[in-house]
Design a protein around this motif. Structure first.
Motif, PDB file in Angstrom:
ATOM      1  N   GLY A   1       0.828  -1.194   0.000  1.00 57.48           N
ATOM      2  CA  GLY A   1       0.000   0.000   0.000  1.00 57.48           C
ATOM      3  C   GLY A   1       0.863   1.245   0.000  1.00 57.48           C
ATOM      4  O   GLY A   1       2.044   1.213  -0.323  1.00 57.48           O
ATOM      5  N   GLY A   2       0.288   2.352   0.377  1.00 59.50           N
ATOM      6  CA  GLY A   2       1.025   3.611   0.389  1.00 59.50           C
ATOM      7  C   GLY A   2       0.237   4.681   1.101  1.00 59.50           C
ATOM      8  O   GLY A   2      -0.821   4.422   1.696  1.00 59.50           O
ATOM      9  N   ALA A   3       0.765   5.902   1.040  1.00 60.49           N
ATOM     10  CA  ALA A   3       0.119   7.007   1.749  1.00 60.49           C
ATOM     11  C   ALA A   3      -1.270   7.312   1.196  1.00 60.49           C
ATOM     12  O   ALA A   3      -2.149   7.769   1.922  1.00 60.49           O
ATOM     13  CB  ALA A   3       1.001   8.248   1.662  1.00 60.49           C
ATOM     14  N   SER A   4      -1.478   7.048  -0.084  1.00 59.94           N
ATOM     15  CA  SER A   4      -2.768   7.353  -0.701  1.00 59.94           C
ATOM     16  C   SER A   4      -3.720   6.168  -0.711  1.00 59.94           C
ATOM     17  O   SER A   4      -4.837   6.272  -1.198  1.00 59.94           O
ATOM     18  CB  SER A   4      -2.553   7.835  -2.143  1.00 59.94           C
ATOM     19  OG  SER A   4      -1.912   6.828  -2.914  1.00 59.94           O
ATOM     20  N   LEU A   5      -3.268   5.013  -0.152  1.00 68.72           N
ATOM     21  CA  LEU A   5      -4.084   3.806  -0.168  1.00 68.72           C
ATOM     22  C   LEU A   5      -4.153   3.239   1.237  1.00 68.72           C
ATOM     23  O   LEU A   5      -3.147   2.815   1.796  1.00 68.72           O
ATOM     24  CB  LEU A   5      -3.488   2.766  -1.123  1.00 68.72           C
ATOM     25  CG  LEU A   5      -4.225   1.416  -1.204  1.00 68.72           C
ATOM     26  CD1 LEU A   5      -5.644   1.623  -1.726  1.00 68.72           C
ATOM     27  CD2 LEU A   5      -3.457   0.446  -2.100  1.00 68.72           C
ATOM     28  N   SER A   6      -5.335   3.261   1.829  1.00 69.23           N
ATOM     29  CA  SER A   6      -5.542   2.739   3.174  1.00 69.23           C
ATOM     30  C   SER A   6      -6.161   1.347   3.073  1.00 69.23           C
ATOM     31  O   SER A   6      -7.308   1.186   2.647  1.00 69.23           O
ATOM     32  CB  SER A   6      -6.461   3.675   3.972  1.00 69.23           C
ATOM     33  OG  SER A   6      -6.704   3.154   5.255  1.00 69.23           O
ATOM     34  N   LEU A   7      -5.386   0.319   3.444  1.00 66.56           N
ATOM     35  CA  LEU A   7      -5.868  -1.049   3.361  1.00 66.56           C
ATOM     36  C   LEU A   7      -6.563  -1.502   4.638  1.00 66.56           C
ATOM     37  O   LEU A   7      -7.428  -2.373   4.599  1.00 66.56           O
ATOM     38  CB  LEU A   7      -4.696  -1.992   3.062  1.00 66.56           C
ATOM     39  CG  LEU A   7      -3.952  -1.758   1.748  1.00 66.56           C
ATOM     40  CD1 LEU A   7      -2.799  -2.732   1.616  1.00 66.56           C
ATOM     41  CD2 LEU A   7      -4.906  -1.910   0.571  1.00 66.56           C
ATOM     42  N   PHE A   8      -6.166  -0.928   5.768  1.00 67.37           N
ATOM     43  CA  PHE A   8      -6.728  -1.346   7.045  1.00 67.37           C
ATOM     44  C   PHE A   8      -6.944  -0.121   7.931  1.00 67.37           C
ATOM     45  O   PHE A   8      -6.298   0.904   7.754  1.00 67.37           O
ATOM     46  CB  PHE A   8      -5.784  -2.317   7.784  1.00 67.37           C
ATOM     47  CG  PHE A   8      -5.463  -3.566   7.011  1.00 67.37           C
ATOM     48  CD1 PHE A   8      -6.314  -4.646   7.036  1.00 67.37           C
ATOM     49  CD2 PHE A   8      -4.292  -3.646   6.269  1.00 67.37           C
ATOM     50  CE1 PHE A   8      -6.017  -5.796   6.332  1.00 67.37           C
ATOM     51  CE2 PHE A   8      -3.986  -4.792   5.558  1.00 67.37           C
ATOM     52  CZ  PHE A   8      -4.854  -5.866   5.593  1.00 67.37           C
ATOM     53  N   THR A   9      -7.810  -0.279   8.876  1.00 63.10           N
ATOM     54  CA  THR A   9      -7.969   0.695   9.952  1.00 63.10           C
ATOM     55  C   THR A   9      -7.988  -0.073  11.266  1.00 63.10           C
ATOM     56  O   THR A   9      -8.327  -1.252  11.312  1.00 63.10           O
ATOM     57  CB  THR A   9      -9.269   1.507   9.809  1.00 63.10           C
ATOM     58  OG1 THR A   9     -10.394   0.600   9.783  1.00 63.10           O
ATOM     59  CG2 THR A   9      -9.258   2.336   8.538  1.00 63.10           C
ATOM     60  N   GLY A  10      -7.599   0.598  12.333  1.00 63.62           N
ATOM     61  CA  GLY A  10      -7.550  -0.072  13.625  1.00 63.62           C
ATOM     62  C   GLY A  10      -7.785   0.894  14.752  1.00 63.62           C
ATOM     63  O   GLY A  10      -8.027   2.091  14.536  1.00 63.62           O
ATOM     64  N   LEU A  11      -7.749   0.372  15.979  1.00 61.03           N
ATOM     65  CA  LEU A  11      -7.980   1.158  17.180  1.00 61.03           C
ATOM     66  C   LEU A  11      -6.697   1.232  17.991  1.00 61.03           C
ATOM     67  O   LEU A  11      -5.874   0.314  17.957  1.00 61.03           O
ATOM     68  CB  LEU A  11      -9.096   0.540  18.033  1.00 61.03           C
ATOM     69  CG  LEU A  11     -10.465   0.402  17.357  1.00 61.03           C
ATOM     70  CD1 LEU A  11     -11.439  -0.334  18.274  1.00 61.03           C
ATOM     71  CD2 LEU A  11     -11.017   1.771  16.992  1.00 61.03           C
ATOM     72  N   CYS A  12      -6.536   2.301  18.721  1.00 59.13           N
ATOM     73  CA  CYS A  12      -5.397   2.446  19.615  1.00 59.13           C
ATOM     74  C   CYS A  12      -5.910   2.519  21.052  1.00 59.13           C
ATOM     75  O   CYS A  12      -7.115   2.615  21.298  1.00 59.13           O
ATOM     76  CB  CYS A  12      -4.584   3.693  19.268  1.00 59.13           C
ATOM     77  SG  CYS A  12      -5.492   5.233  19.464  1.00 59.13           S
ATOM     78  N   LYS A  13      -4.982   2.449  21.990  1.00 57.34           N
ATOM     79  CA  LYS A  13      -5.357   2.535  23.396  1.00 57.34           C
ATOM     80  C   LYS A  13      -5.934   3.911  23.696  1.00 57.34           C
ATOM     81  O   LYS A  13      -5.490   4.923  23.154  1.00 57.34           O
ATOM     82  CB  LYS A  13      -4.150   2.269  24.289  1.00 57.34           C
ATOM     83  CG  LYS A  13      -3.524   0.883  24.054  1.00 57.34           C
ATOM     84  CD  LYS A  13      -4.523  -0.235  24.289  1.00 57.34           C
ATOM     85  CE  LYS A  13      -3.899  -1.593  24.083  1.00 57.34           C
ATOM     86  NZ  LYS A  13      -4.869  -2.699  24.279  1.00 57.34           N
ATOM     87  N   GLU A  14      -6.929   3.947  24.596  1.00 56.88           N
ATOM     88  CA  GLU A  14      -7.677   5.183  24.805  1.00 56.88           C
ATOM     89  C   GLU A  14      -7.324   5.901  26.098  1.00 56.88           C
ATOM     90  O   GLU A  14      -7.785   7.024  26.321  1.00 56.88           O
ATOM     91  CB  GLU A  14      -9.176   4.886  24.793  1.00 56.88           C
ATOM     92  CG  GLU A  14      -9.673   4.338  23.448  1.00 56.88           C
ATOM     93  CD  GLU A  14     -11.159   4.087  23.441  1.00 56.88           C
ATOM     94  OE1 GLU A  14     -11.760   4.155  24.533  1.00 56.88           O
ATOM     95  OE2 GLU A  14     -11.721   3.845  22.365  1.00 56.88           O
ATOM     96  N   ASN A  15      -6.538   5.277  26.982  1.00 57.74           N
ATOM     97  CA  ASN A  15      -6.174   5.965  28.220  1.00 57.74           C
ATOM     98  C   ASN A  15      -4.770   5.542  28.634  1.00 57.74           C
ATOM     99  O   ASN A  15      -4.165   4.642  28.042  1.00 57.74           O
ATOM    100  CB  ASN A  15      -7.187   5.682  29.337  1.00 57.74           C
ATOM    101  CG  ASN A  15      -7.386   4.184  29.577  1.00 57.74           C
ATOM    102  OD1 ASN A  15      -6.422   3.473  29.856  1.00 57.74           O
ATOM    103  ND2 ASN A  15      -8.623   3.718  29.473  1.00 57.74           N
ATOM    104  N   VAL A  16      -4.261   6.217  29.660  1.00 53.71           N
ATOM    105  CA  VAL A  16      -2.882   5.996  30.094  1.00 53.71           C
ATOM    106  C   VAL A  16      -2.694   4.593  30.657  1.00 53.71           C
ATOM    107  O   VAL A  16      -1.684   3.930  30.392  1.00 53.71           O
ATOM    108  CB  VAL A  16      -2.483   7.058  31.132  1.00 53.71           C
ATOM    109  CG1 VAL A  16      -1.079   6.775  31.677  1.00 53.71           C
ATOM    110  CG2 VAL A  16      -2.537   8.451  30.524  1.00 53.71           C
TER     111      VAL A  16
END
Length: 227
Positions: free
Chosen positions: A52-67
């Motif tokens: 992929g590349g900067a102009s092509l998003s193959l996946f999305t995900g979640l990150c941690k939400e608190n410390v």
């Protein structure tokens, strides 16, 4: 990416099944098994790359939400990095047998030793299947340069726990100042009379700068772009 050492960091990773079978499957006894498994593939000459590349998003995900969740995640990564380091170091009288001999570890060690013996004897590499046409390419990658680049690529992962000692040092000094009212070391506050006096303490400044520079570089080297 240009060197073929893209890390396998679990999320949104696709493994080539023959390559995974070549290292006897996923590495057990390491809670960051994705990185450890990818490291063994690279030892055998398999390469990896971004898709992929900067102009092509193959996946999305979640990150941690608190410390709290972030600290728990980083603690897990640190533990996995230590396990990865000890797995490759493999000191026989220090580690528990369950850690040194998990499922498929014997097969992995035997595979690595067989490949090492073949490379040393200059034998033609054995294909892993009748359809394998990349055995010679993988053997050509397993040069001293490839080994050095691999160690550099995995240095932040395998040795990251050393740099976790730095914040503990800072916290200890902060607590000492808070409860004792002074730092746990003497401070030379005498003014510099001669410009050459600076060099009498230059080794202290240099050591401090070097420790911080290495910690920052290896802690954030993943953001560096390919030339």
């Amino acid at each position: 990416d240009s060197l073929g050492f893209v890390h396998f960091w679990g999320t949104n990773v696709a493994f080539f099944v023959p390559a995974l079978k070549d290292v006897a499957g996923f590495v057990y006894a390491c809670i960051t098994e994705d990185t450890a498994t990818g490291a063994q593939m690279h030892r055998l000459g398999w390469s990896s790359s971004f898709v992929g590349g900067a102009s092509l998003s193959l996946f999305t995900g979640l990150c941690k939400e608190n410390v709290e969740e972030t600290f728990h995640q980083r603690k897990r990564w640190c533990q996995g990095n230590i396990q990865h380091y000890l797995m490759e170091l493999d000191p026989p009288l220090v580690l528990a047998d369950d850690f040194r001999h998990p499922p498929y570890r014997h097969e992995l060690r035997r595979r690595l030793q067989d490949v090492k013996d073949q490379d040393r004897s200059k034998q033609a590499p054995e294909p892993i299947s009748p359809e394998d046409v990349g055995a010679e390419s993988r053997r050509s990658r397993r040069s001293w340069k490839w080994k050095v680049l691999r160690e550099l690529a995995y240095f932040p992962c395998k040795n990251a726990f050393w740099y976790h000692l730095q914040p503990i040092y800072y916290y200890s000094i902060a607590l000492a100042v808070l409860f004792m009212g002074q730092p746990p070391f003497s401070i030379d506050s005498r003014p510099i009379v001669n410009p050459l006096d600076f060099f009498s303490r230059f080794h202290v400044v240099l050591a401090y700068w070097l420790a911080n520079s290495l910690a920052n570089f290896f802690g954030y080297s993943y953001i560096l772009d390919d030339p």
